[in-house]
Design an enzyme around this catalytic site. Sequence first.
Site, PDB file in Angstrom:
ATOM      1  CD  GLU A 166     115.652  13.336  47.172  1.00 45.78           C
ATOM      2  OE1 GLU A 166     115.387  12.131  46.891  1.00 45.78           O
ATOM      3  OE2 GLU A 166     114.801  13.688  47.905  1.00 45.78           O
ATOM      4  CD  GLU A 350     111.505  16.034  46.709  1.00 44.90           C
ATOM      5  OE1 GLU A 350     111.208  15.014  47.293  1.00 44.90           O
ATOM      6  OE2 GLU A 350     112.145  16.260  45.919  1.00 44.90           O
TER       7      GLU A 350
HETATM    8  C1  FCB Z   1     112.139  12.117  47.051  1.00 49.12           C
HETATM    9  C2  FCB Z   1     112.301  12.117  45.782  1.00 49.12           C
HETATM   10  C3  FCB Z   1     111.181  12.393  44.798  1.00 49.12           C
HETATM   11  C4  FCB Z   1     109.840  11.360  45.149  1.00 49.12           C
HETATM   12  C5  FCB Z   1     109.829  11.397  46.791  1.00 49.12           C
HETATM   13  C6  FCB Z   1     108.851  10.643  47.378  1.00 49.12           C
HETATM   14  O1  FCB Z   1     113.227  11.461  47.554  1.00 49.12           O
HETATM   15  O2  FCB Z   1     112.860  13.495  45.246  1.00 49.12           O
HETATM   16  O3  FCB Z   1     111.222  12.285  43.528  1.00 49.12           O
HETATM   17  O4  FCB Z   1     110.302  10.066  44.895  1.00 49.12           O
HETATM   18  O5  FCB Z   1     111.042  11.211  47.473  1.00 49.12           O
END
Ligand code: FCB
Length: 439
Positions: A166, A350
């Site tokens: 990210e 994610e």
């Molecule tokens: C993302 C992150 C992870 C966690 C989730 C909820 O942005 O990569 O570490 O905090 O959000």
Amino acid sequence: MLFTRKDFPEGFDFGVATSSYQIEGSRFGGAGRCQWDDFAATPGNTKNAENGSIAVDHYHRYESDLDLVAAGNFDCYRFSTSWARVMPDGFTVNPEGLDFYDRLTDAMLARGIKPCATLYHWELPVPILDRGGWRNRDIADWFAEYTHAIMSRIGDRMFSVAPINEPWCVAWLSHFLGYHAPGLKDIRATARAMHHVLLAHGRAIQTMRDLGMTNLGAVFNFEWADPADHSPEAAEKAALYDGIYNRWFLGGVFRGEYPANVLEGLGPHMPDRWQDDFPTITTPVDWCGLNYYTRKLIGPDGGAWPGLKEVEGPLEKTLMGWEIYPEGLYNFLTRTAREYTGTLPLIVTENGLASPDVIENGTVDDPQRSAYIEKHLQSVRRAIAEGIPVKGYYLWSLMDNYEWACGYEQRFGLVHVDFDTLERTPKASYHQLAQNLRR
Ligand code: FCB
């Protein structure tokens, strides 16, 4: 949850994700202090000044945690290696740190789990921060040295690797908004971090190519931006939000250019000759990872650049206050492939939500999580049906953990963790997934 493996193409990978600082316990195993240890020690930065010094003690419990990954019938485990654990002073290798990731890798392989590594999920060693951190162009070389140190030890056994989790969080959230470590609100620092984070990505990819590694990618977090109303001003600000959050990074890595609407603000603060770095930044990758959670409604705030205002939306929200908007995932999968990556494999690296989960009679009911997962998987299937090459879907997260500035309040896990006893209890959503993902 109404799906099985048969609803996805042959070879589609399901996984769970974590990150080192959020689970391992930064005080164990000779790790150095990272920027989050200090950020959390500054009053007001994290909920109750909580930090990851113990986290959920994955450092000692990794074997049983990986048993949970295997018993959940997941194919992949996306984890991160900590720069501060591998190189406590940012430069010198800590053998205990290398040994830990070596053991962790072998423990995954012993269970038939594919190791998917991230080299940086925000564990910046403080001596690097003292040298300016992401503001300093040299970080790209230092990051390449760290990449070489860890991957010459475990790179031979990785299924996939991405350098940086990210980049938007690394740069904008941490240097412009100040919500994450190192907590700056400084446009010059931001412009440099926005660029250096991609330069470091490129250098790390080159370093791993030189080691002969394959299946290397990039992982971005995307947030869909809709205009808060029908005015041209709101449309313009939503496009700017999209530029800062999403298009800057896709444009940099896949096209060798940054969006004009973002350069309007950052341009004067960029490092010298930044354009010359695109050949490194665009070093080819093998896949593109998307982290997706929500969307925002954006309008003008009337102030100086970027002048963005977030307006509360009408949709169902998670405990974080984030709207549930599965269409956004579909939009990003289709747009990313059509405008940036073409036939390159896409992976949802994610996706997930925080909910107020409690244990009752030894079980945890989390229906909102199951519904969220099901709806987002429908978006994935819709994109695949249109020919978008989506190859995997990983949930955030395996277990409840340290949620950065929110401390231990936000539970994102498929597995509940009692933060006093550190006992793990799989939630209802975990059991449903294990059932649906049987091979
Ligand atoms: C993302 C992150 C992870 C966690 C989730 C909820 O942005 O990569 O570490 O905090 O959000």
